[in-house]
Design an enzyme around this catalytic site. Structure first.
Site, PDB file in Angstrom:
ATOM      1  N   GLU A  49      44.444  37.178  50.451  1.00 55.96           N
ATOM      2  CA  GLU A  49      43.461  38.280  49.931  1.00 55.96           C
ATOM      3  C   GLU A  49      42.027  38.055  50.439  1.00 55.96           C
ATOM      4  O   GLU A  49      41.179  38.922  50.921  1.00 55.96           O
ATOM      5  CB  GLU A  49      43.540  38.789  48.680  1.00 55.96           C
ATOM      6  CG  GLU A  49      44.795  39.470  48.192  1.00 55.96           C
ATOM      7  CD  GLU A  49      45.798  38.727  47.890  1.00 55.96           C
ATOM      8  OE1 GLU A  49      45.595  37.312  48.127  1.00 55.96           O
ATOM      9  OE2 GLU A  49      46.971  39.052  47.413  1.00 55.96           O
TER      10      GLU A  49
ATOM     11  N   PHE B 184      51.425  41.490  32.403  1.00 61.68           N
ATOM     12  CA  PHE B 184      51.693  40.735  33.613  1.00 61.68           C
ATOM     13  C   PHE B 184      50.783  41.009  34.914  1.00 61.68           C
ATOM     14  O   PHE B 184      50.575  42.151  35.178  1.00 61.68           O
ATOM     15  CB  PHE B 184      53.123  40.855  34.066  1.00 61.68           C
ATOM     16  CG  PHE B 184      53.426  40.015  35.300  1.00 61.68           C
ATOM     17  CD1 PHE B 184      53.535  38.686  35.358  1.00 61.68           C
ATOM     18  CD2 PHE B 184      53.749  40.800  36.639  1.00 61.68           C
ATOM     19  CE1 PHE B 184      53.708  38.090  36.379  1.00 61.68           C
ATOM     20  CE2 PHE B 184      54.205  40.282  37.530  1.00 61.68           C
ATOM     21  CZ  PHE B 184      54.330  38.767  37.792  1.00 61.68           C
ATOM     22  N   GLN B 185      50.197  40.004  35.497  1.00 62.09           N
ATOM     23  CA  GLN B 185      49.343  40.358  36.450  1.00 62.09           C
ATOM     24  C   GLN B 185      47.873  40.996  35.924  1.00 62.09           C
ATOM     25  O   GLN B 185      47.734  41.880  36.963  1.00 62.09           O
ATOM     26  CB  GLN B 185      49.944  40.535  37.612  1.00 62.09           C
ATOM     27  CG  GLN B 185      50.863  39.480  38.322  1.00 62.09           C
ATOM     28  CD  GLN B 185      51.399  39.856  39.719  1.00 62.09           C
ATOM     29  OE1 GLN B 185      51.620  40.955  40.069  1.00 62.09           O
ATOM     30  NE2 GLN B 185      51.301  38.703  40.400  1.00 62.09           N
TER      31      GLN B 185
ATOM     32  N   LYS C 231      47.924  51.561  38.000  1.00 59.87           N
ATOM     33  CA  LYS C 231      49.355  51.912  38.870  1.00 59.87           C
ATOM     34  C   LYS C 231      49.828  53.637  38.284  1.00 59.87           C
ATOM     35  O   LYS C 231      50.136  54.206  39.067  1.00 59.87           O
ATOM     36  CB  LYS C 231      50.618  51.104  38.378  1.00 59.87           C
ATOM     37  CG  LYS C 231      51.684  51.106  39.225  1.00 59.87           C
ATOM     38  CD  LYS C 231      52.561  50.046  39.060  1.00 59.87           C
ATOM     39  CE  LYS C 231      53.888  49.957  40.023  1.00 59.87           C
ATOM     40  NZ  LYS C 231      54.756  48.866  39.990  1.00 59.87           N
TER      41      LYS C 231
ATOM     42  N   MET D 190      28.249  18.460  57.372  1.00 62.75           N
ATOM     43  CA  MET D 190      26.764  18.662  56.697  1.00 62.75           C
ATOM     44  C   MET D 190      26.398  17.844  55.178  1.00 62.75           C
ATOM     45  O   MET D 190      25.487  17.397  54.916  1.00 62.75           O
ATOM     46  CB  MET D 190      26.880  20.106  56.450  1.00 62.75           C
ATOM     47  CG  MET D 190      25.647  20.596  55.851  1.00 62.75           C
ATOM     48  SD  MET D 190      24.152  20.445  57.084  1.00 62.75           S
ATOM     49  CE  MET D 190      24.100  21.752  57.832  1.00 62.75           C
TER      50      MET D 190
HETATM   51  C1  LIG Z   1      33.758  27.256  49.962  1.00 65.91           C
HETATM   52  C2  LIG Z   1      32.930  26.193  50.144  1.00 65.91           C
HETATM   53  N1  LIG Z   1      32.886  25.025  49.650  1.00 65.91           N
HETATM   54  C3  LIG Z   1      31.997  24.138  49.762  1.00 65.91           C
HETATM   55  C4  LIG Z   1      30.837  24.249  50.677  1.00 65.91           C
HETATM   56  C5  LIG Z   1      29.917  23.219  50.662  1.00 65.91           C
HETATM   57  N2  LIG Z   1      29.675  22.840  52.128  1.00 65.91           N
HETATM   58  C6  LIG Z   1      28.819  23.307  52.955  1.00 65.91           C
HETATM   59  S1  LIG Z   1      28.831  22.568  54.385  1.00 65.91           S
HETATM   60  C7  LIG Z   1      30.538  21.521  54.118  1.00 65.91           C
HETATM   61  C8  LIG Z   1      30.953  20.616  55.087  1.00 65.91           C
HETATM   62  C9  LIG Z   1      31.600  21.659  56.067  1.00 65.91           C
HETATM   63  O1  LIG Z   1      32.388  20.643  56.889  1.00 65.91           O
HETATM   64  P1  LIG Z   1      32.968  21.151  58.269  1.00 65.91           P
HETATM   65  O2  LIG Z   1      33.618  22.645  58.147  1.00 65.91           O
HETATM   66  O3  LIG Z   1      33.907  20.051  58.824  1.00 65.91           O
HETATM   67  O4  LIG Z   1      31.838  21.386  59.258  1.00 65.91           O
HETATM   68  P2  LIG Z   1      30.701  20.342  59.720  1.00 65.91           P
HETATM   69  O5  LIG Z   1      29.525  20.313  58.965  1.00 65.91           O
HETATM   70  O6  LIG Z   1      31.307  18.768  59.689  1.00 65.91           O
HETATM   71  O7  LIG Z   1      30.308  20.888  61.054  1.00 65.91           O
HETATM   72  C10 LIG Z   1      30.474  21.782  52.668  1.00 65.91           C
HETATM   73  C11 LIG Z   1      31.654  21.323  51.922  1.00 65.91           C
HETATM   74  C12 LIG Z   1      30.714  25.463  51.020  1.00 65.91           C
HETATM   75  N3  LIG Z   1      29.603  25.850  51.707  1.00 65.91           N
HETATM   76  N4  LIG Z   1      31.552  26.405  50.963  1.00 65.91           N
END
Ligand SMILES: Cc1ncc(C[n+]2csc(CCOP(=O)(O)OP(=O)(O)O)c2C)c(N)n1
Lengths: 568, 179
Positions: free
Chosen positions: A47, A109-110, A159, A465
């Site tokens: 979802e 439920f749910q 529902k 990052m």
């Molecule tokens: C749902 C979620 N969890 C954690 C983060 C924190 N976060 C920001 S950038 C990143 C790394 C992303 O890694 P990747 O998709 O491999 O991209 P890259 O930076 O290597 O290009 C994380 C964990 C986020 N932005 N969103």
């Protein structure tokens, strides 16, 4: 007719053509009504992805995106998607089934308190208790979602309401919202004040954000008439053509040197349809210190929320910008332009290619191959910032990214939403190997509908990052960022879904393969195995000012990684 | 400079509207000092009165963010114009001796506080007035011993001749929001 049938008819009346959703117990009567409805339903595999698709549908088409989910777990799965839409002001209507009213409050439920849970992540929400309210509520939901500052609206429908006999008047849909003003009347005294401020400026800039996506033409006419420099925030990409003579690029944490310097040195800043997010401003006390700030936004609550607006103009850009334009002529700001051009020439987009394949060149290759004439979606991370800088699109509503919430898992489903909003158009999703796995199940949806989406994974084997921050600010203590040892083989994964998969290791193959795969117009996953320790530069460390930029690779003869602190 | 502001907010009687308001305050880090809710006299509309502390910027944000809630019809900041405010307080005061009883009743009379419950060892007073009066009454009674105390939260109306609420000097409108 039953409530469920009324819901489908009301959605038809709102012009809905596509719904992204997933069925379940508490929404079965509605799914039964879908069976006979002319509206297309796209079965998602999670979802959250459905909410992102609806969000992206709005972002690309300007038409309200619609998603469905069942009660409890279905509805809670929507929450991230709703929060993403809320932060980026995207018009979404989410409809959730709930358990019968007589069971609500009994831990049935749910059961989940979806009305309560989604209040802070929606512009407004409803819990419908009377079947006869459905036509009005649905009309109001679309109206609220799409007018003023757009945002998501959720309608929770128990529902028993779905199966109840409708005895009301389907055509009686008079909106009853005494507390809602969709249209902000433009305050002409503030417009006059803005005109005076602009006339007096010697070093003006204009900064446009996501709110400008709907007024791109007005912004272009204004900028060209005045010859004013234009900065586009991450959310504003496409609202003003990147690479244009007047464009200075993106501001903020990973903005261009020119944009950030322009902000620091300008004497007038027109913020249009943007909200001074902390990723844009850096430390507020150092932000545009010398500038008179003219802030134009449709949401009065944004004015002076973070950056004090000397001239606050509440209103729709579509009204305000032409009103400004009509009373202004070309600005005489030659010296300012000389300065800006000098910076722009000295600090072009630049990165090192003295290593194995790097993400930045892969992303730039996509830009070259498409000329930016496609829809770009991104996940979140380094690749997102590279895409913003190296793969900006030139048309409004074509660059889709989770700016406000920074939701990993947005890009892939957003590509699906965009594909339904703009049938036949090329969609490229720039992804990281981390983010792409957060909604990878939607490869099934892509396959089922054979959508022309290319998912370009810049696979650096790490959460890049986070790695960059650990390297720079946590003494290279690389905690829990390593993915390479357990990543799937993305090519095989794609193939398992029946989608073309490619693995690319070197720049020659990348260069030739990208146009080739684009030309096929088929879904594809391209796994680019890239250098691990790339950095997004320039960078403003979190909490620092825009004038305290780490320029890094941008400096012509700087060492590859060692960055210099440049105070501008 | 941080000041106390009294805000009157007209809201639609929809389920959950108070949760919306409370959630907004919590989420945006605004502090409610007191809150009173009651029917407004207009059908389907309730009037809530808040006392919030903050500088002009904070309060401006509170007003605008409240106004954004769909179920909120009007926001009035009374602090911008002459207003009347009242609060109701019930105070249970300890009565330790017959002498005390006389003295306590005398003070109560001065405050026009009425006795609403009489017990051998305690009296309950009802006091209405503005904040200064409440504080003064509490100060006076403290030496006898306050057993329990409850306050209703403040309610306020702008002083104005107009009997039509819409004509009040300060309902929030977009022009003011922008300024
Ligand atoms: C749902 C979620 N969890 C954690 C983060 C924190 N976060 C920001 S950038 C990143 C790394 C992303 O890694 P990747 O998709 O491999 O991209 P890259 O930076 O290597 O290009 C994380 C964990 C986020 N932005 N969103």
């Amino acid at each position: 007719m039953t409530g469920a049938e009324i819901i489908m008819r009301a959605l038809e009346r709102e012009g809905v053509q596509t719904i992204f959703g997933h069925p379940g117990g508490a929404i079965m009567p509605i799914y039964d009504a879908i069976y006979d409805s002319p509206i297309e339903h796209v079965l998602v595999r999670h979802e959250q992805a459905g909410a992102h698709m609806a969000d992206a549908f709005y972002r690309t088409s300007g038409k309200v995106g619609v998603c469905f989910a069942t009660s409890g777990p279905g509805a809670t799965n929507l929450v991230t998607g709703l929060a993403t839409a809320q932060m980026d002001s995207s018009a979404v209507v989410a409809i959730t089934g709930n358990i019968p009213q007589e069971l609500i409050g009994t831990d049935g439920f749910q059961e989940a308190d979806v009305y309560g849970i989604t209040m802070p992540v929606t512009k407004h929400n409803y819990l419908v208790k009377d079947v006869n309210d459905l036509p009005r509520v649905i009309r109001e939901a679309f109206y609220i979602a799409s007018t003023g500052r757009p945002g998501p609206v959720l309608i929770d429908i128990p529902k028993d309401v779905q199966i109840a006999d409708f005895t009301g008047d389907f055509d009686d849909v008079e909106i009853d919202l005494p507390g809602y003003d969709a249209k902000v009347p433009v305050d002409m005294t503030q417009v006059e004040a803005a005109i005076e401020a602009i006339k007096a400026a010697k070093k003006p800039i204009m900064m446009v954000g996501g709110g400008a996506q709907t007024s791109s033409q007005e912004i272009m006419d204004f900028a060209n008439k005045l010859g004013i420099p234009v900065i586009t925030t991450l959310m504003g990409i496409g609202a003003y053509p990147a690479g244009d003579d007047l464009a200075l690029g993106m501001p903020g944490m990973h903005g261009t040197v020119t944009a950030n310097r322009a902000i620091t040195h300008c004497d007038l800043l027109i913020g249009a349809g943007m909200r001074f997010d902390d990723r844009v401003t850096g430390k507020i006390s150092r932000f545009a210190k010398n500038a008179t700030v003219v802030h134009i936004d449709i949401d009065p609550a944004e004015l002076s929320k973070l950056v004090h607006a000397h001239v606050p103009v509440a209103g729709d850009l579509k009204d305000v910008i032409p009103a400004l334009s009509s009373k202004l002529d070309k600005l005489v700001i030659t010296e300012w332009w000389d300065q800006l051009k000098e910076w722009r020439d000295k600090y072009p987009e630049r990165y090192k290619t003295d290593k194995p394949l790097v993400s930045q060149e892969v992303i730039e290759m996509f830009h070259e191959a498409t000329k930016g004439d496609c829809v770009v979606t991104t996940e979140v991370g380094q690749h997102q910032m590279y895409a913003a800088r190296l793969f900006p699109t030139s048309k409004p509503r074509t660059f889709l990214t989770s700016g406000g919430l920074g939701t990993m898992g947005f890009g892939l489903p957003a590509a699906v939403g965009a594909a339904f909003a703009r049938p036949g158009e090329q969609i490229v999703c720039i992804a990281g190997d981390g983010s792409v796995q957060m909604n990878i199940q939607e490869l099934a949806t892509i396959k089922k509908h054979e959508l022309p989406i290319i998912i370009a994974i810049t696979n650096n084997g790490v959460l890049g990052m986070v790695r960059q921050w650990q390297e720079m600010f946590f003494e290279e203590r690389y905690s829990e960022i390593y993915l390479a040892d357990s990543n799937p083989d993305f090519q095989k994964l794609a193939e398992a879904y029946g989608i073309d998969g490619y693995t690319v290791y070197d720049r020659e193959t990348a260069k030739s393969l990208i146009p080739e795969v684009l030309a096929k117009g088929k879904p594809a996953v391209m796994n680019f195995v890239v250098y691990q320790s790339e950095h997004v530069f320039p960078m403003i460390p979190s909490g620092a000012g825009l004038d305290e930029m780490l320029i890094g690779d941008q400096e012509e003869d700087s060492a590859p990684i060692e960055s210099q602190l440049v105070t501008s | 400079m941080k000041n106390k502001h009294i805000l009157s907010v007209s809201v639609r009687d929809e389920p959950g509207v108070l949760v919306r308001i409370a959630g907004l305050f919590a989420r945006r880090g605004f502090n409610i000092e007191s809150l009173a809710v009651a029917p407004s006299g207009q059908e389907g509309i309730s009037r809530t009165t808040f006392v919030v502390t903050g500088d002009d910027n904070d309060i401006n944000q509170v007003e605008k963010q409240l106004f954004k809630l769909i179920d909120i019809i009007e926001v009035t900041n009374h602090t911008d114009a002459p207003f009347v405010d009242r609060e109701l307080m019930l105070v249970k005061v300890r009565v330790s001796s017959p002498d005390d009883r006389v003295e306590i009743r005398q003070i109560a009379q001065d405050f026009r506080a009425s006795i609403v419950d009489v017990h051998r060892e305690a009296l309950i007073f009802e006091v209405t007035g503005d904040e200064g009066k409440m504080t003064a009454f509490i100060d006076q009674m403290r030496s006898f011993g306050i057993i329990e105390l409850i306050r209703s939260g403040r309610v306020a109306l702008t002083r104005s001749a107009a009997d039509d609420r819409v004509e009040q000097p300060n309902p929030l409108n977009f022009r003011e929001v922008a300024a």
